[in-house]
Design a protein around this motif. Structure first.
Motif, PDB file in Angstrom:
ATOM      1  N   HIS A 155       1.021  -1.277   0.044  1.00  0.00           N
ATOM      2  CA  HIS A 155      -0.123   0.423  -0.594  1.00  0.00           C
ATOM      3  C   HIS A 155       0.593   1.098  -0.106  1.00  0.00           C
ATOM      4  CE1 HIS A 155      -3.963  -1.571  -0.108  1.00  0.00           C
ATOM      5  NE2 HIS A 155      -3.805  -2.698   1.239  1.00  0.00           N
ATOM      6  N   HIS A 184       2.683   1.739  -3.534  1.00  0.00           N
ATOM      7  CA  HIS A 184       1.702   2.546  -4.615  1.00  0.00           C
ATOM      8  C   HIS A 184       1.244   3.855  -4.189  1.00  0.00           C
ATOM      9  CE1 HIS A 184      -1.608   1.513  -7.337  1.00  0.00           C
ATOM     10  NE2 HIS A 184      -2.423   1.963  -6.284  1.00  0.00           N
ATOM     11  N   MET A 211      -5.683   3.393 -11.082  1.00  0.00           N
ATOM     12  CA  MET A 211      -5.612   3.144  -9.920  1.00  0.00           C
ATOM     13  C   MET A 211      -5.051   3.905  -8.961  1.00  0.00           C
ATOM     14  SD  MET A 211      -6.068  -1.316 -10.807  1.00  0.00           S
ATOM     15  CE  MET A 211      -6.351  -1.760  -9.662  1.00  0.00           C
ATOM     16  N   LEU A 227      -5.151   0.781  -4.286  1.00  0.00           N
ATOM     17  CA  LEU A 227      -5.587  -1.148  -4.417  1.00  0.00           C
ATOM     18  C   LEU A 227      -6.969  -1.682  -3.333  1.00  0.00           C
ATOM     19  CD1 LEU A 227      -1.702  -2.158  -5.267  1.00  0.00           C
ATOM     20  CD2 LEU A 227      -3.234  -1.623  -6.592  1.00  0.00           C
ATOM     21  N   ASP A 249      -7.397  -6.873  -4.215  1.00  0.00           N
ATOM     22  CA  ASP A 249      -6.001  -6.786  -5.271  1.00  0.00           C
ATOM     23  C   ASP A 249      -4.209  -7.409  -4.308  1.00  0.00           C
ATOM     24  OD1 ASP A 249      -7.192  -6.418  -7.373  1.00  0.00           O
ATOM     25  OD2 ASP A 249      -7.229  -4.282  -7.217  1.00  0.00           O
ATOM     26  N   VAL A 250      -4.498  -6.642  -3.481  1.00  0.00           N
ATOM     27  CA  VAL A 250      -2.962  -6.614  -2.482  1.00  0.00           C
ATOM     28  C   VAL A 250      -3.292  -7.660  -1.857  1.00  0.00           C
ATOM     29  CG1 VAL A 250      -2.339  -6.243  -0.392  1.00  0.00           C
ATOM     30  CG2 VAL A 250      -3.134  -4.070  -1.856  1.00  0.00           C
TER      31      VAL A 250
END
Length: 894
Positions: free
Chosen positions: A39, A42, A58, A61, A65-66
């Motif tokens: 996280h 990203h 996106m 996330l 997804d993670v």
């Protein structure tokens, strides 16, 4: 699951890697616990980077997804993360889409673009995928994502592209090619050379532990740095002093107002981990740890040493030491003497590396006394990180270094040493002192795996790499002073000139004993000859077109050596492009200051010639030995070193299937059955002849009908194997009765020795019985050997070794290197054996051993070499769970 790691977590996939700018990052498989770090990673990416990776904006996330990103099975779905200081800076992953292909994708932190992280991740993912039976990667990349497209195109693979629906689809085979291997090694070289360049060319140095006590190590280090005239800025770190040696002191490296490139650490060992943490906080590039009290002392010291290494690498730093004597860079633009000695050689062209501090002092002192200038020097100490391999990477490109000398008490990564040394030796001489030791014993503090191979495998590795091995430091400098100050010999023909018939005869005998050819002389002028007469004799030797090198020996008739004689030698040498060595009583070293080497001298005709120094030795043996080493090296430099071994008809997937099937049944490994050995060798194009184990005469007859006549019955027991030819074998059996009698006779004779382990095989054409072997050595990795079966192997140890990857020349020389090689070439009127067939099998064996780490050992014995081909009659193969190689297939620090 163990130690909090997910099931199936592949520890062997963890690695420390040097990036393009010389910093270090950590690669490891992803874990479910990385969710929060994903996280953060990203969130730190730009909108553009997110779009290029996910083809959509996106910004956040989802938890789903993670979870998908961080939960992988490490086989069909694999992901690696690159970290510095515990934070993720890059992610690479593949997902299998067919049995032999996988889709690959990368995401690199915006703050770390241009450091080669994507290329490193691709290398490691490809190596892992190959081990799992994947042979091809596919990828989808937006056309504007030029950086990621270049990661694939620049990797050396043959990449096919297709543009469709606004996306570039790529696919390429991931089996290493000559081009991809060349790219990987070139990148490794540049990165590791840059890391050492940063170490040796700091703009700022901090001495941590700089004491006001004159005898303290920190005080001496600071003094030497200041006295040498270091061109950068110097800082003293001492929490209890305001200044040391006129340098303002600070309490911590964190209090230094500028960036620090090199931290010289001289504090007690228990304090070093905290110092490393402080250096990490302010982004220090390199650490030189002079402090002792680590693995060379006790287990607690070893624990501290491992903690220091992990802290440094996790924070992107390289480490010299601990227990290092220091480093020197004599470059006038740097002038760094971070050692414990005020007396160092002048600026010159010899690079020196030593592990031991005590021997480092001896090395520097000997170089100074011989007037050998040094470009750079490094002492590795306990060699926890930076090693001779790293420094050699730097010397490959360093224009100021023309020759390299290394004193190695141990070797942690000989496989990597071999390929780096080969690269370096192709342009600059590499001279190694490695003490003889039957068990490669390492000094305290050096983490070295214990090898299985015999010690002369090490010598074979050096020869393969073009390295000059000497017995001691004196011999190393004997060779260095010749190679630095004279041209390379172009051949083995020598002239011997002197003023003593006894001395010239001794020199000529020594030359002949070392494989040199005396084609001029030995010439001896009268003892009372003038310098002019001596000069005329020298000129004649140098002018002889049949001469490649000149050996000079001179004893003054009365008193000290005449300067005119030295001048005559110097004059004759400088007028010729042939190397010269001189034995002059009471002298050792070079006859002029190395600083004069760049000047030019006018001879009588007014023509300019580069000035050279003549290497001088006190005894003929030393001069001749140095010249012989230089001649051998010159021959190695000039020879064709060949092309990497390649062979057709290899099915690596089939071979790996055999290995995996065996280890699935027996995780600890075992010997392959006859059928398994046939299957494995066939995958590499090696035809193993069928042999049938038999316990009765009836079984022997049935087996003979299967393999065909004429047949042999033989024992595989080591008690009789390789003994007298008829002791454990009966040959040329043409029918069932002959087979029955042979079996019964051998069984009766050998049963009392418990050696009646009998097999039946078709009779091969007579020839020379050879042994072709490979072993996965804990230290060297795969080692291939060749020998003639029987006494040459068992009693005389006439065995040749080579380290894969090999070239076709390596394979040829592997056969030629054994003393009994004439048996293969038509000894006493016999026809020569099929050398090409023998070399073909050796090449296949080398590829197999390099590809399959699980091959603990392979022995093809006997391999019958005859004029019409090669027959592989027996194979003993042992497999075991793979251990991480010190030099794996993808870039990694040891």
């Amino acid at each position: 699951m163990s130690e909090g790691l997910p099931e199936g977590y592949p520890r062997l996939a963890e690695a420390d890697v040097v990036l393009r700018d010389g910093t270090v990052c950590r690669l490891r498989p992803i874990k479910p616990s990385d969710a929060e770090a994903i996280h953060r990673f990203h969130a730190g990416q730009s909108d553009e980077s997110i779009y290029l990776r996910f083809f959509a904006p996106m910004r956040q996330l989802s938890a789903r997804d993670v979870e998908r990103f961080t939960h992988v099975d490490y086989r069909d779905r694999m992901a690696l993360v690159a970290t510095i200081r515990g934070e993720i800076i890059g992610i690479g992953r593949y997902d299998r889409v067919t049995p032999d292909s996988a889709e690959v994708a990368f995401n690199i932190s915006d703050h770390y673009h241009g450091k080669g992280i994507g290329s490193v991740l691709l290398e490691h993912l490809a190596a892992i995928a190959q081990e799992r039976g994947i042979t091809q990667f596919v990828a989808e990349v937006l056309p504007q994502n030029r950086k990621m497209l270049s990661v694939f195109s620049d990797a050396g693979y043959e990449v096919s592209r297709r543009y469709e629906d606004g996306v570039v689809s790529l696919h390429f085979d991931i089996e290493p090619t000559a081009q991809s291997l060349s790219v990987r090694l070139a990148r490794e070289h540049r990165a590791e050379a840059q890391s050492v360049h940063s170490l040796l060319h700091p703009a700022s140095v901090a001495v941590i532990g700089a004491s006001r006590r004159e005898r303290a190590i920190g005080h001496q280090l600071l003094k030497q740095i200041l006295d040498a005239g270091f061109t950068g800025t110097v800082h003293a770190v001492n929490p209890e002093a305001g200044e040391v040696l006129g340098v303002d002191a600070v309490r911590s490296v964190r209090d230094i107002p500028e960036h620090v490139d090199l931290a010289v650490v001289a504090v007690p060992a228990p304090q070093v981990p905290d110092v490393v943490r402080e250096c990490a906080e302010v982004d220090v590039r390199s650490l030189l740890i002079v402090s002792s009290g680590f693995a060379e002392v006790d287990e607690e010291g070893d624990r501290l040493q491992r903690e220091v290494l992990r802290l440094a690498r996790d924070n992107g730093m390289r480490v010299v030491g601990p227990n290092s004597f220091g480093i020197i860079n004599n470059d006038p633009a740097v002038r760094l003497n971070a050692t414990l000695t005020p007396t160092i050689p002048g600026d010159g062209h010899l690079g020196l590396f030593s592990q031991s501090g005590a021997l480092a002092i001896a090395n520097l002192d000997s170089a100074a006394r011989r007037r050998l200038g040094v470009s750079a020097f490094a002492s590795a100490g306990n060699r926890v990180d930076v090693s001779g391999n790293d420094v050699m990477q730097y010397w490959i490109e360093d224009e100021r270094t023309h020759a390299v000398g290394l004193y190695l008490e141990s070797m942690g990564n000989p496989r990597k040493f071999s390929r780096i040394a080969r690269h370096l030796a192709s342009t600059k001489p590499v001279i190694v002192v490695k003490p003889e030791s039957g068990d490669f014993g390492s000094p305290p503090g050096h983490a070295v795996r214990r090898p299985k191979v015999k010690p002369h495998a090490f010598s074979a590795m050096l020869n393969q790499a073009g390295v000059i091995r000497t017995e001691n430091v004196h011999q190393m400098f004997d060779v260095a002073q010749l190679l630095l100050h004279q041209p390379l010999p172009t051949g083995r023909r020598v002239a011997v000139v002197g003023n003593s018939s006894q001395l010239t005869a001794l020199s000529a005998d020594n030359a002949a004993a070392r494989g040199l050819q005396v084609v001029h002389g030995p010439t001896s002028v009268r003892t009372e000859a003038t310098a002019q007469e001596f000069r005329q004799a020298l000129d004649a030797a140098f002018a002889d077109e049949q001469v490649d090198s000149v050996i000079v020996c001179f004893i003054p008739p009365v008193g000290a050596l005449s300067k005119d004689v030295v001048g005559a030698v110097r004059h004759a040498s400088r007028r010729s492009d042939k190397p010269c060595v001189a034995t002059l009583l009471g002298m050792r070293g070079v006859d002029v200051d190395p600083g004069d080497l760049v000047t030019r001298e006018e001879d009588e005709e007014g023509a300019g010639h580069p000035q050279r120094a003549v290497p001088i030795y006190p005894m003929p043996e030393e001069a001749v030995r140095a010249l012989a080493h230089a001649t051998d090296y010159g021959r190695w430099r000039d020879k064709d070193r060949g092309e990497p071994v390649t062979r057709t008809g290899i099915d690596r997937a089939a071979a790996r299937a055999v290995i995996e099937r065996v280890l699935a049944e027996d995780p600890d490994g075992r010997a392959l059955t006859t059928d398994e050995a046939h299957e494995l060798l066939a995958a590499y194009g090696i035809d193993l002849w069928l042999r049938v184990e038999v316990e009765t005469a009836d079984e022997a007859v049935a087996a003979a009908e299967t393999v065909g006549y004429p047949a042999v019955v033989k024992s595989l027991s080591p008690v009789v194997r390789g003994q007298s030819y008829l002791e454990g074998i009966r040959v040329d059996l043409t029918d069932a009765d002959a087979v029955r009698r042979a079996f019964e006779g051998l069984d009766k004779r050998l049963a009392p020795m418990d050696a009646n382990y009998l097999v039946v095989q078709r009779m091969a054409q007579p020839g020379v019985s050879c042994v072709l072997s490979t072993i996965e050595d804990p230290l060297f990795g795969p080692v291939v050997s060749f020998s003639i079966a029987g006494a040459p192997t068992d009693l005389l140890e006439d065995i040749a070794y080579r380290i894969p990857p090999m070239t076709d020349v390596d394979v040829r020389e592997l056969v030629d290197d054994i003393k009994s090689a004439p048996l293969l070439h038509g000894h006493r009127g016999t026809r020569p054996v099929d050398r090409s067939g023998l070399e073909d099998i050796l090449g296949r064996l080398s590829l197999m051993s390099d590809d399959l780490m699980e091959l603990a050992s392979v022995e093809l014995n006997p391999v019958m070499a005859h004029p019409d081909g090669i027959s592989v009659l027996g194979a003993d193969i042992q497999v075991a769970t793979a251990q991480r190689r010190i030099d794996p297939g993808a870039r990694a620090l040891s």
